[in-house]
Design a protein around this motif. Sequence first.
Motif, PDB file in Angstrom:
ATOM      1  N   PRO A  31      53.127 112.207  46.930  1.00 22.24           N
ATOM      2  CA  PRO A  31      52.715 111.054  46.145  1.00 22.24           C
ATOM      3  C   PRO A  31      53.647 110.804  44.954  1.00 22.24           C
ATOM      4  N   VAL A  32      53.893 109.515  44.694  1.00 21.53           N
ATOM      5  CA  VAL A  32      54.721 109.097  43.565  1.00 21.53           C
ATOM      6  C   VAL A  32      54.069 107.894  42.890  1.00 21.53           C
ATOM      7  N   PRO A  33      54.353 107.709  41.589  1.00 19.12           N
ATOM      8  CA  PRO A  33      53.829 106.523  40.903  1.00 19.12           C
ATOM      9  C   PRO A  33      54.546 105.257  41.369  1.00 19.12           C
ATOM     10  N   THR A  34      53.825 104.140  41.382  1.00 17.58           N
ATOM     11  CA  THR A  34      54.384 102.828  41.705  1.00 17.58           C
ATOM     12  C   THR A  34      53.947 101.867  40.599  1.00 17.58           C
ATOM     13  N   PRO A  35      54.433 100.624  40.616  1.00 14.94           N
ATOM     14  CA  PRO A  35      53.998  99.679  39.588  1.00 14.94           C
ATOM     15  C   PRO A  35      52.491  99.422  39.584  1.00 14.94           C
ATOM     16  N   ALA A  36      51.829  99.656  40.718  1.00 19.39           N
ATOM     17  CA  ALA A  36      50.401  99.341  40.812  1.00 19.39           C
ATOM     18  C   ALA A  36      49.512 100.570  40.984  1.00 19.39           C
ATOM     19  N   GLY A  37      50.071 101.765  40.939  1.00 19.21           N
ATOM     20  CA  GLY A  37      49.278 102.969  41.164  1.00 19.21           C
ATOM     21  C   GLY A  37      50.146 104.076  41.722  1.00 19.21           C
ATOM     22  N   ARG A  38      49.667 104.736  42.780  1.00 13.43           N
ATOM     23  CA  ARG A  38      50.444 105.816  43.412  1.00 13.43           C
ATOM     24  C   ARG A  38      50.498 105.580  44.910  1.00 13.43           C
ATOM     25  N   ASN A  39      51.532 106.147  45.554  1.00 16.86           N
ATOM     26  CA  ASN A  39      51.604 106.026  47.000  1.00 16.86           C
ATOM     27  C   ASN A  39      52.187 107.276  47.631  1.00 16.86           C
ATOM     28  N   LEU A  40      52.041 107.342  48.926  1.00 16.62           N
ATOM     29  CA  LEU A  40      52.710 108.342  49.747  1.00 16.62           C
ATOM     30  C   LEU A  40      52.999 107.707  51.096  1.00 16.62           C
ATOM     31  N   ILE A  41      53.956 108.281  51.802  1.00 14.90           N
ATOM     32  CA  ILE A  41      54.293 107.837  53.158  1.00 14.90           C
ATOM     33  C   ILE A  41      53.975 108.992  54.098  1.00 14.90           C
ATOM     34  N   ALA A  42      53.238 108.691  55.167  1.00 18.70           N
ATOM     35  CA  ALA A  42      52.830 109.731  56.101  1.00 18.70           C
ATOM     36  C   ALA A  42      53.240 109.375  57.526  1.00 18.70           C
ATOM     37  N   LEU A  43      53.703 110.393  58.236  1.00 18.30           N
ATOM     38  CA  LEU A  43      54.026 110.289  59.653  1.00 18.30           C
ATOM     39  C   LEU A  43      52.842 110.857  60.426  1.00 18.30           C
ATOM     40  N   HIS A  44      52.174 110.001  61.187  1.00 20.34           N
ATOM     41  CA  HIS A  44      51.031 110.433  61.990  1.00 20.34           C
ATOM     42  C   HIS A  44      51.534 111.165  63.238  1.00 20.34           C
ATOM     43  N   PRO A  45      50.711 112.012  63.848  1.00 21.26           N
ATOM     44  CA  PRO A  45      51.136 112.752  65.028  1.00 21.26           C
ATOM     45  C   PRO A  45      51.598 111.866  66.192  1.00 21.26           C
ATOM     46  N   ASP A  46      51.133 110.615  66.263  1.00 19.70           N
ATOM     47  CA  ASP A  46      51.547 109.708  67.339  1.00 19.70           C
ATOM     48  C   ASP A  46      52.887 109.034  67.056  1.00 19.70           C
ATOM     49  N   GLY A  47      53.499 109.336  65.895  1.00 21.57           N
ATOM     50  CA  GLY A  47      54.784 108.747  65.538  1.00 21.57           C
ATOM     51  C   GLY A  47      54.682 107.537  64.622  1.00 21.57           C
ATOM     52  N   SER A  48      53.476 107.039  64.364  1.00 20.02           N
ATOM     53  CA  SER A  48      53.289 105.911  63.458  1.00 20.02           C
ATOM     54  C   SER A  48      53.533 106.351  62.024  1.00 20.02           C
ATOM     55  N   ILE A  49      54.091 105.447  61.228  1.00 25.92           N
ATOM     56  CA  ILE A  49      54.339 105.722  59.817  1.00 25.92           C
ATOM     57  C   ILE A  49      53.548 104.714  58.993  1.00 25.92           C
ATOM     58  N   PHE A  50      52.778 105.221  58.022  1.00 25.28           N
ATOM     59  CA  PHE A  50      51.959 104.379  57.162  1.00 25.28           C
ATOM     60  C   PHE A  50      52.176 104.751  55.704  1.00 25.28           C
ATOM     61  N   GLU A  51      52.050 103.730  54.848  1.00 25.45           N
ATOM     62  CA  GLU A  51      52.038 103.958  53.413  1.00 25.45           C
ATOM     63  C   GLU A  51      50.571 103.980  52.979  1.00 25.45           C
ATOM     64  N   TYR A  52      50.205 104.938  52.145  1.00 30.37           N
ATOM     65  CA  TYR A  52      48.870 105.028  51.567  1.00 30.37           C
ATOM     66  C   TYR A  52      49.010 104.797  50.067  1.00 30.37           C
ATOM     67  N   VAL A  53      48.200 103.903  49.495  1.00 30.74           N
ATOM     68  CA  VAL A  53      48.293 103.572  48.069  1.00 30.74           C
ATOM     69  C   VAL A  53      46.917 103.616  47.415  1.00 30.74           C
ATOM     70  N   ASP A  54      46.929 103.961  46.126  1.00 32.23           N
ATOM     71  CA  ASP A  54      45.720 103.821  45.323  1.00 32.23           C
ATOM     72  C   ASP A  54      46.088 103.013  44.086  1.00 32.23           C
ATOM     73  N   ARG A  55      45.119 102.682  43.296  1.00 31.68           N
ATOM     74  CA  ARG A  55      45.344 101.875  42.097  1.00 31.68           C
ATOM     75  C   ARG A  55      45.251 102.722  40.843  1.00 31.68           C
ATOM     76  N   GLN A  56      45.366 104.037  40.990  1.00 33.70           N
ATOM     77  CA  GLN A  56      45.296 104.930  39.846  1.00 33.70           C
ATOM     78  C   GLN A  56      46.678 105.041  39.211  1.00 33.70           C
ATOM     79  N   VAL A  57      46.842 104.438  38.063  1.00 32.49           N
ATOM     80  CA  VAL A  57      48.122 104.446  37.372  1.00 32.49           C
ATOM     81  C   VAL A  57      48.257 105.745  36.598  1.00 32.49           C
ATOM     82  N   SER A  58      49.388 106.423  36.807  1.00 28.68           N
ATOM     83  CA  SER A  58      49.643 107.684  36.105  1.00 28.68           C
ATOM     84  C   SER A  58      49.947 107.409  34.631  1.00 28.68           C
ATOM     85  N   PRO A  59      49.508 108.322  33.755  1.00 23.77           N
ATOM     86  CA  PRO A  59      49.765 108.134  32.319  1.00 23.77           C
ATOM     87  C   PRO A  59      51.240 108.254  31.977  1.00 23.77           C
TER      88      PRO A  59
END
Length: 120
Positions: free
Chosen positions: A92-120
């Motif tokens: 996970p890393v901070p973004t302008p709107a919160g935090r995100n991560l990039i995950a590779l699913h076992p089927d080969g799909s890649i998705f970004e996961y984001v939340d709106r929690q802004v790091s201090p």
Amino acid sequence: MDILGTTLRICVPDLAALESTVSFYENLTGSRAQRFERGGVSVAAVGCFLLMSGPERELEVLRKVSATIAVADVDEAHAALTASGAKVVAGPVPTPAGRNLIALHPDGSIFEYVDRQVSP
């Protein structure tokens, strides 16, 4: 993990195309674009669409991500993903709107996961 929604990702070739694409999706959804830049990429979020334009080398990477998934907490998503057999490849890393991560699913799909929690 609490999934709050998904955002479809659309890459366009240049800023002129981005402007006409933003206009189309604003008319389609009846909502105004929220804009920001990240890593040399211009981004416009319109409803459930994330429109992106920038250098081809950046877009090539972005095209590999199937969708953006909004979650309540990226740390919780990280734990659920790894416990389920996914591989977190970035974040996970901070973004302008919160935090995100990039995950590779076992089927080969890649998705970004984001939340709106802004790091201090």
